[in-house]
Design a protein around this motif. Structure first.
Motif, PDB file in Angstrom:
ATOM      1  N   ARG A  54       0.599  -1.527 -14.877  1.00  0.00           N
ATOM      2  CA  ARG A  54       1.868  -0.858 -14.602  1.00  0.00           C
ATOM      3  C   ARG A  54       2.801  -0.897 -15.817  1.00  0.00           C
ATOM      4  NH1 ARG A  54       3.899   0.389  -9.683  1.00  0.00           N
ATOM      5  NH2 ARG A  54       1.673   0.438  -9.193  1.00  0.00           N
ATOM      6  N   VAL A  83       8.236   3.226  -8.330  1.00  0.00           N
ATOM      7  CA  VAL A  83       7.984   2.498  -7.085  1.00  0.00           C
ATOM      8  C   VAL A  83       8.714   3.235  -5.970  1.00  0.00           C
ATOM      9  CG1 VAL A  83       8.265   0.322  -5.850  1.00  0.00           C
ATOM     10  CG2 VAL A  83       7.765   0.303  -8.303  1.00  0.00           C
ATOM     11  N   THR A  84       7.993   3.629  -4.959  1.00  0.00           N
ATOM     12  CA  THR A  84       8.592   4.371  -3.859  1.00  0.00           C
ATOM     13  C   THR A  84       8.971   3.430  -2.715  1.00  0.00           C
ATOM     14  OG1 THR A  84       6.433   4.782  -2.838  1.00  0.00           O
ATOM     15  CG2 THR A  84       7.220   6.404  -4.458  1.00  0.00           C
ATOM     16  N   GLU A 134      -2.936  -5.568 -12.210  1.00  0.00           N
ATOM     17  CA  GLU A 134      -2.028  -4.541 -11.707  1.00  0.00           C
ATOM     18  C   GLU A 134      -0.699  -4.555 -12.467  1.00  0.00           C
ATOM     19  OE1 GLU A 134      -2.560  -2.178  -9.652  1.00  0.00           O
ATOM     20  OE2 GLU A 134      -4.561  -2.753  -8.978  1.00  0.00           O
ATOM     21  N   ARG A 136       5.008   3.646 -13.532  1.00  0.00           N
ATOM     22  CA  ARG A 136       5.072   4.608 -12.428  1.00  0.00           C
ATOM     23  C   ARG A 136       6.241   4.221 -11.529  1.00  0.00           C
ATOM     24  NH1 ARG A 136      -0.390   3.439 -12.787  1.00  0.00           N
ATOM     25  NH2 ARG A 136      -0.359   2.078 -10.960  1.00  0.00           N
ATOM     26  N   SER A 194       4.232   1.465  -1.046  1.00  0.00           N
ATOM     27  CA  SER A 194       5.197   1.567  -2.141  1.00  0.00           C
ATOM     28  C   SER A 194       4.578   1.494  -3.530  1.00  0.00           C
ATOM     29  CB  SER A 194       6.228   0.444  -2.008  1.00  0.00           C
ATOM     30  OG  SER A 194       5.615  -0.822  -2.219  1.00  0.00           O
ATOM     31  N   GLY A 195       3.447   0.779  -3.644  1.00  0.00           N
ATOM     32  CA  GLY A 195       2.846   0.591  -4.956  1.00  0.00           C
ATOM     33  C   GLY A 195       3.539  -0.461  -5.792  1.00  0.00           C
ATOM     34  N   SER A 196       4.315  -1.358  -5.185  1.00  0.00           N
ATOM     35  CA  SER A 196       5.034  -2.387  -5.932  1.00  0.00           C
ATOM     36  C   SER A 196       4.095  -3.524  -6.320  1.00  0.00           C
ATOM     37  CB  SER A 196       6.192  -2.945  -5.087  1.00  0.00           C
ATOM     38  OG  SER A 196       6.744  -4.094  -5.693  1.00  0.00           O
ATOM     39  N   VAL A 197       3.934  -3.741  -7.632  1.00  0.00           N
ATOM     40  CA  VAL A 197       3.070  -4.824  -8.081  1.00  0.00           C
ATOM     41  C   VAL A 197       3.765  -6.178  -7.937  1.00  0.00           C
ATOM     42  CG1 VAL A 197       1.716  -3.405  -9.652  1.00  0.00           C
ATOM     43  CG2 VAL A 197       3.806  -4.477 -10.470  1.00  0.00           C
ATOM     44  N   ALA A 220       0.827  -1.216   0.000  1.00  0.00           N
ATOM     45  CA  ALA A 220       0.000   0.000   0.000  1.00  0.00           C
ATOM     46  C   ALA A 220       0.857   1.260   0.000  1.00  0.00           C
ATOM     47  CB  ALA A 220      -0.920  -0.014   1.215  1.00  0.00           C
TER      48      ALA A 220
END
Length: 325
Positions: A125, A132-133, A121, A130, A55-58, A53
């Motif tokens: 991506r 990845v944080t 997802e 995008r 980082s957004g890493s798929v 949630a």
């Protein structure tokens, strides 16, 4: 190494019976290991979900769903032990073992939803890259996934060897190979850190492929169970065993079906026509006893005795018009 890496792409079977044997079923230590392992994998999934949630890493999402799907395989087993202890009654004359099949359907649906979500997802991506944080957190979550699976693997293997449970040892080896999926997420994070934005979704697609293989295997096993499929090798064993029983002159049809994680059988044997009813019954009991010892997970067998008949006569002639065309 290559064998283990191969299992990341082609996971082990998720059939419930593969995770149950007599040693684990009768051992409190075995069941405690099972549920503690489930708790550890559940905690690992929870930690990974929080970092997904943030980082957004798929890729990490796929690994989280993969670990969650593996953890859920304990659910049918748990339901089987809870409901399976209930005695058979006049409505459920074979008991409640079929609850495993219903739970298996729920697991297949869960894995299917997980696979679709992971695939959507990852493709999204790829089409809309995008950043990845919090890559350091993703890397830590990947390591946590590996450590969680490795801890579960060591615990299951150690307990399985101590109580003599081949199923628990096999499940431990399965968890160990799943740890390599988590390490793949670490590679994705490393690629993203080096500026390769497609590393994360590509690893996500790889893990999605692993989930789809899990889904295929699980759906196939549930379908086979619902259709009363058994391994033909079990029938071969049963037929050889019946022929070896002293006094059996021949065998007819042999059938088997799973009820939960136990087998039941129906078999026809041919005995000498000069035997008394008592002698024929004793021979049927001896045949059932031999089957129970020879066929793994077989708990009972109904043995029908036919007698040797003169050429041209049929002991079942009265039933001929009821036979399927």
């Amino acid at each position: 190494m290559w064998h283990r890496v191969g299992h990341v792409v082609v996971p082990h079977s998720h059939e419930t019976v593969d995770k149950v044997d007599a040693a684990m079923e009768t051992s409190r230590e075995g069941m405690r290991t099972l549920w503690l392992s489930l708790g550890v994998l559940g905690l690992t999934c929870a930690v990974q979900a929080v970092i997904v949630a943030v980082s957004g890493s798929v890729a990490l999402l796929g690994d989280t769903l993969h670990n969650g799907a593996d953890a859920l395989t304990a659910v049918p087993l748990g339901i089987a032990f809870v409901l399976g202890r209930r005695a058979a009654n006049r409505r459920y004359t074979y008991g409640y073992g079929r609850a495993e099949d219903l739970a298996g359907i729920a697991i297949v649906l869960t894995i299917a939803v997980s696979s679709l979500l992971a695939a959507y997802e990852a493709v999204d991506r790829l089409l809309q890259p995008r950043e990845v944080t919090h890559l350091w957190a993703v890397a830590l979550a990947a390591v946590a996934g590996f450590v969680g699976n490795e801890w579960v693997a060591r615990y299951r293997i150690r307990t399985g060897r101590r109580i003599g449970s081949a199923a628990l040892v096999a499940d431990g080896l399965h968890a160990r190979t799943d740890g390599f999926t988590s390490l793949a997420v670490l590679l994705g994070a490393g690629g993203a850190a080096l500026g390769w934005r497609l590393a994360d979704p590509l690893i996500g697609l790889l893990i999605t492929a692993a989930l789809l293989v899990v889904l295929r295997d699980a759906a196939r096993e549930v379908y086979r169970r619902l259709m009363d499929s058994v391994d033909p090798a079990l029938l071969d064993t049963a037929e050889r065993t019946l022929r070896a029983v002293d006094g059996v002159r021949g065998i007819g049809q042999v059938r088997m079906r799973w009820i939960g994680h136990s087998l039941r059988a129906e078999a026809e044997i041919v005995v000498d026509s000069t035997l008394t009813v008592v002698q024929a019954h004793a021979l049927a009991v001896a045949a059932e006893h031999a089957l129970i010892h020879a066929v793994p997970r077989l708990t009972a067998a109904t043995v029908h005795t036919d007698h040797t008949a003169a050429a041209g006569t049929d002991p079942h002639a009265a039933l001929a018009h009821h036979s399927a065309a």
